[in-house]
Design a protein around this motif. Structure first.
Motif, PDB file in Angstrom:
ATOM      1  N   ILE A  82       0.833  -1.210   0.000  1.00  0.00           N
ATOM      2  CA  ILE A  82       0.000   0.000   0.000  1.00  0.00           C
ATOM      3  C   ILE A  82       0.871   1.264   0.000  1.00  0.00           C
ATOM      4  O   ILE A  82       0.527   2.250  -0.655  1.00  0.00           O
ATOM      5  CB  ILE A  82      -1.017  -0.022   1.166  1.00  0.00           C
ATOM      6  CG1 ILE A  82      -2.120   1.014   0.932  1.00  0.00           C
ATOM      7  CG2 ILE A  82      -0.371   0.181   2.502  1.00  0.00           C
ATOM      8  CD1 ILE A  82      -3.293   0.892   1.882  1.00  0.00           C
ATOM      9  N   VAL A  83       1.997   1.239   0.692  1.00  0.00           N
ATOM     10  CA  VAL A  83       2.863   2.422   0.738  1.00  0.00           C
ATOM     11  C   VAL A  83       3.579   2.623  -0.602  1.00  0.00           C
ATOM     12  O   VAL A  83       3.687   3.752  -1.089  1.00  0.00           O
ATOM     13  CB  VAL A  83       3.852   2.350   1.925  1.00  0.00           C
ATOM     14  CG1 VAL A  83       4.921   3.415   1.822  1.00  0.00           C
ATOM     15  CG2 VAL A  83       3.103   2.480   3.242  1.00  0.00           C
ATOM     16  N   ILE A  84       4.053   1.546  -1.207  1.00  0.00           N
ATOM     17  CA  ILE A  84       4.687   1.680  -2.528  1.00  0.00           C
ATOM     18  C   ILE A  84       3.675   2.218  -3.534  1.00  0.00           C
ATOM     19  O   ILE A  84       3.975   3.129  -4.314  1.00  0.00           O
ATOM     20  CB  ILE A  84       5.287   0.343  -3.004  1.00  0.00           C
ATOM     21  CG1 ILE A  84       6.510  -0.013  -2.168  1.00  0.00           C
ATOM     22  CG2 ILE A  84       5.658   0.410  -4.487  1.00  0.00           C
ATOM     23  CD1 ILE A  84       7.075  -1.396  -2.466  1.00  0.00           C
ATOM     24  N   LEU A  85       2.462   1.655  -3.515  1.00  0.00           N
ATOM     25  CA  LEU A  85       1.428   2.131  -4.440  1.00  0.00           C
ATOM     26  C   LEU A  85       1.103   3.599  -4.184  1.00  0.00           C
ATOM     27  O   LEU A  85       0.961   4.383  -5.129  1.00  0.00           O
ATOM     28  CB  LEU A  85       0.164   1.282  -4.339  1.00  0.00           C
ATOM     29  CG  LEU A  85      -0.972   1.706  -5.271  1.00  0.00           C
ATOM     30  CD1 LEU A  85      -0.567   1.566  -6.733  1.00  0.00           C
ATOM     31  CD2 LEU A  85      -2.229   0.892  -4.991  1.00  0.00           C
ATOM     32  N   ALA A  86       0.999   3.995  -2.913  1.00  0.00           N
ATOM     33  CA  ALA A  86       0.708   5.395  -2.592  1.00  0.00           C
ATOM     34  C   ALA A  86       1.824   6.316  -3.078  1.00  0.00           C
ATOM     35  O   ALA A  86       1.556   7.394  -3.618  1.00  0.00           O
ATOM     36  CB  ALA A  86       0.504   5.554  -1.084  1.00  0.00           C
ATOM     37  N   SER A  87       3.062   5.883  -2.921  1.00  0.00           N
ATOM     38  CA  SER A  87       4.190   6.691  -3.389  1.00  0.00           C
ATOM     39  C   SER A  87       4.147   6.868  -4.904  1.00  0.00           C
ATOM     40  O   SER A  87       4.373   7.968  -5.415  1.00  0.00           O
ATOM     41  CB  SER A  87       5.511   6.025  -3.000  1.00  0.00           C
ATOM     42  OG  SER A  87       5.599   5.903  -1.610  1.00  0.00           O
ATOM     43  N   ILE A  88       3.852   5.791  -5.607  1.00  0.00           N
ATOM     44  CA  ILE A  88       3.771   5.867  -7.070  1.00  0.00           C
ATOM     45  C   ILE A  88       2.602   6.749  -7.484  1.00  0.00           C
ATOM     46  O   ILE A  88       2.725   7.586  -8.393  1.00  0.00           O
ATOM     47  CB  ILE A  88       3.653   4.453  -7.678  1.00  0.00           C
ATOM     48  CG1 ILE A  88       4.949   3.675  -7.450  1.00  0.00           C
ATOM     49  CG2 ILE A  88       3.322   4.527  -9.166  1.00  0.00           C
ATOM     50  CD1 ILE A  88       4.854   2.198  -7.789  1.00  0.00           C
ATOM     51  N   ARG A  89       1.453   6.598  -6.808  1.00  0.00           N
ATOM     52  CA  ARG A  89       0.282   7.407  -7.166  1.00  0.00           C
ATOM     53  C   ARG A  89       0.517   8.893  -6.905  1.00  0.00           C
ATOM     54  O   ARG A  89       0.030   9.737  -7.655  1.00  0.00           O
ATOM     55  CB  ARG A  89      -0.956   6.919  -6.412  1.00  0.00           C
ATOM     56  CG  ARG A  89      -1.471   5.595  -6.956  1.00  0.00           C
ATOM     57  CD  ARG A  89      -2.718   5.159  -6.267  1.00  0.00           C
ATOM     58  NE  ARG A  89      -3.855   5.956  -6.729  1.00  0.00           N
ATOM     59  CZ  ARG A  89      -5.087   5.785  -6.253  1.00  0.00           C
ATOM     60  NH1 ARG A  89      -5.335   4.897  -5.325  1.00  0.00           N
ATOM     61  NH2 ARG A  89      -6.066   6.542  -6.714  1.00  0.00           N
ATOM     62  N   GLU A  90       1.268   9.222  -5.853  1.00  0.00           N
ATOM     63  CA  GLU A  90       1.594  10.632  -5.607  1.00  0.00           C
ATOM     64  C   GLU A  90       2.453  11.191  -6.740  1.00  0.00           C
ATOM     65  O   GLU A  90       2.258  12.322  -7.166  1.00  0.00           O
ATOM     66  CB  GLU A  90       2.324  10.781  -4.267  1.00  0.00           C
ATOM     67  CG  GLU A  90       1.410  10.695  -3.069  1.00  0.00           C
ATOM     68  CD  GLU A  90       2.146  10.854  -1.748  1.00  0.00           C
ATOM     69  OE1 GLU A  90       3.403  10.861  -1.728  1.00  0.00           O
ATOM     70  OE2 GLU A  90       1.459  10.956  -0.722  1.00  0.00           O
ATOM     71  N   ARG A  91       3.382  10.399  -7.233  1.00  0.00           N
ATOM     72  CA  ARG A  91       4.222  10.844  -8.356  1.00  0.00           C
ATOM     73  C   ARG A  91       3.410  10.944  -9.639  1.00  0.00           C
ATOM     74  O   ARG A  91       3.655  11.810 -10.472  1.00  0.00           O
ATOM     75  CB  ARG A  91       5.393   9.872  -8.571  1.00  0.00           C
ATOM     76  CG  ARG A  91       6.309   9.688  -7.404  1.00  0.00           C
ATOM     77  CD  ARG A  91       7.546  10.511  -7.378  1.00  0.00           C
ATOM     78  NE  ARG A  91       8.120  10.927  -8.601  1.00  0.00           N
ATOM     79  CZ  ARG A  91       9.332  10.640  -8.999  1.00  0.00           C
ATOM     80  NH1 ARG A  91      10.104   9.866  -8.279  1.00  0.00           N
ATOM     81  NH2 ARG A  91       9.801  11.132 -10.120  1.00  0.00           N
ATOM     82  N   LEU A  92       2.432  10.032  -9.812  1.00  0.00           N
ATOM     83  CA  LEU A  92       1.621  10.035 -11.033  1.00  0.00           C
ATOM     84  C   LEU A  92       0.676  11.234 -11.108  1.00  0.00           C
ATOM     85  O   LEU A  92       0.212  11.583 -12.190  1.00  0.00           O
ATOM     86  CB  LEU A  92       0.815   8.734 -11.138  1.00  0.00           C
ATOM     87  CG  LEU A  92       1.605   7.499 -11.548  1.00  0.00           C
ATOM     88  CD1 LEU A  92       0.740   6.254 -11.449  1.00  0.00           C
ATOM     89  CD2 LEU A  92       2.166   7.657 -12.949  1.00  0.00           C
ATOM     90  N   GLU A  93       0.406  11.877  -9.964  1.00  0.00           N
ATOM     91  CA  GLU A  93      -0.442  13.072  -9.979  1.00  0.00           C
ATOM     92  C   GLU A  93       0.199  14.184 -10.809  1.00  0.00           C
ATOM     93  O   GLU A  93      -0.497  15.021 -11.369  1.00  0.00           O
ATOM     94  CB  GLU A  93      -0.687  13.575  -8.553  1.00  0.00           C
ATOM     95  CG  GLU A  93      -1.682  12.763  -7.781  1.00  0.00           C
ATOM     96  CD  GLU A  93      -1.905  13.328  -6.381  1.00  0.00           C
ATOM     97  OE1 GLU A  93      -1.481  14.484  -6.112  1.00  0.00           O
ATOM     98  OE2 GLU A  93      -2.493  12.611  -5.572  1.00  0.00           O
ATOM     99  N   HIS A  94       1.511  14.189 -10.882  1.00  0.00           N
ATOM    100  CA  HIS A  94       2.242  15.230 -11.604  1.00  0.00           C
ATOM    101  C   HIS A  94       2.747  14.751 -12.962  1.00  0.00           C
ATOM    102  O   HIS A  94       3.456  15.483 -13.650  1.00  0.00           O
ATOM    103  CB  HIS A  94       3.414  15.735 -10.758  1.00  0.00           C
ATOM    104  CG  HIS A  94       2.985  16.184  -9.393  1.00  0.00           C
ATOM    105  ND1 HIS A  94       2.206  17.293  -9.180  1.00  0.00           N
ATOM    106  CD2 HIS A  94       3.200  15.649  -8.171  1.00  0.00           C
ATOM    107  CE1 HIS A  94       1.970  17.427  -7.892  1.00  0.00           C
ATOM    108  NE2 HIS A  94       2.555  16.439  -7.246  1.00  0.00           N
ATOM    109  N   ALA A  95       2.394  13.534 -13.321  1.00  0.00           N
ATOM    110  CA  ALA A  95       2.836  12.969 -14.596  1.00  0.00           C
ATOM    111  C   ALA A  95       1.769  13.206 -15.662  1.00  0.00           C
ATOM    112  O   ALA A  95       0.590  13.353 -15.353  1.00  0.00           O
ATOM    113  CB  ALA A  95       3.085  11.469 -14.440  1.00  0.00           C
TER     114      ALA A  95
END
Length: 191
Positions: free
Chosen positions: A148-161
């Motif tokens: 869940i933490v890895i996915l959350a980290s990736i999703r936070e980065r994807l907000e700016h992608a």
């Protein structure tokens, strides 16, 4: 001791309940938009999984098996999990109201989180003793937190992608979980 290490490593990486067995996808998708919220959910799930595993093991061993009531396993386990979730909810509401508000509707949904019930039932099916139950519960919890933490980290980065509009939100999260799942398949020969 080697058996406990194998159980823990196996439940964290090889048989990760989210990425290998696809249990608990609803809370993972719902709470993984922010890393802090994801970590809070992971810790709450850790508490519930560990305590539920120990309590359900005791109930199975000393009540259901002793009185030949194995057919009540699922109902009894769900009642235990629901009670524990209510306890966690009360504690978070009093001690960490920001996390309680951030988790919102997903906190009571831990009751129906199939990871919690899955770990409890699989502990019984694998015929683990109490120490092995605790090891598997902790390993499953750590695996849940990692996912869940890895996915959350990736999703936070994807907000700016520059993600196409139709893939934003849940579609890209599902795609990401799929890729994470493939990556975790690399651990399959570990234990």
């Amino acid at each position: 001791m080697e058996n406990l290490f194998t159980i823990i490593i196996g439940s964290i990486f090889v048989n990760n309940f989210v990425l290998a067995q696809f249990l608990g996808i609803c809370p993972v998708l719902g709470v993984s938009s922010k890393t802090e919220t994801a970590l809070g959910m992971g810790l709450a799930v850790t508490f519930v999984i560990t305590l539920a595993s120990v309590i359900t093991y005791m109930i199975q061993s000393f009540l259901l098996d002793a009185f030949n009531l194995g057919y009540l396993q699922t109902i009894v386990f769900i009642l235990v999990i629901a009670t524990l979730v209510q306890f966690v909810e009360m504690v978070l509401k009093k001690s960490v109201p920001n996390l309680y508000n951030a988790l919102g509707v997903y906190l009571p949904l831990i009751t129906t989180n199939c990871v919690v019930l899955g770990v409890a039932i699989l502990n019984i099916d694998a015929e683990y003793n109490l120490i092995e139950v605790i090891a598997n519960a902790l390993g499953a919890s750590i695996g849940f937190i990692i996912a869940i933490v890895i996915l959350a980290s990736i999703r936070e980065r994807l907000e700016h992608a520059p993600v196409p509009e139709m893939f934003k939100g849940v579609p890209v999260a599902l795609f990401t979980i799929g890729l994470m799942s493939i990556a975790f398949m690399g651990f399959s020969g570990l234990v």
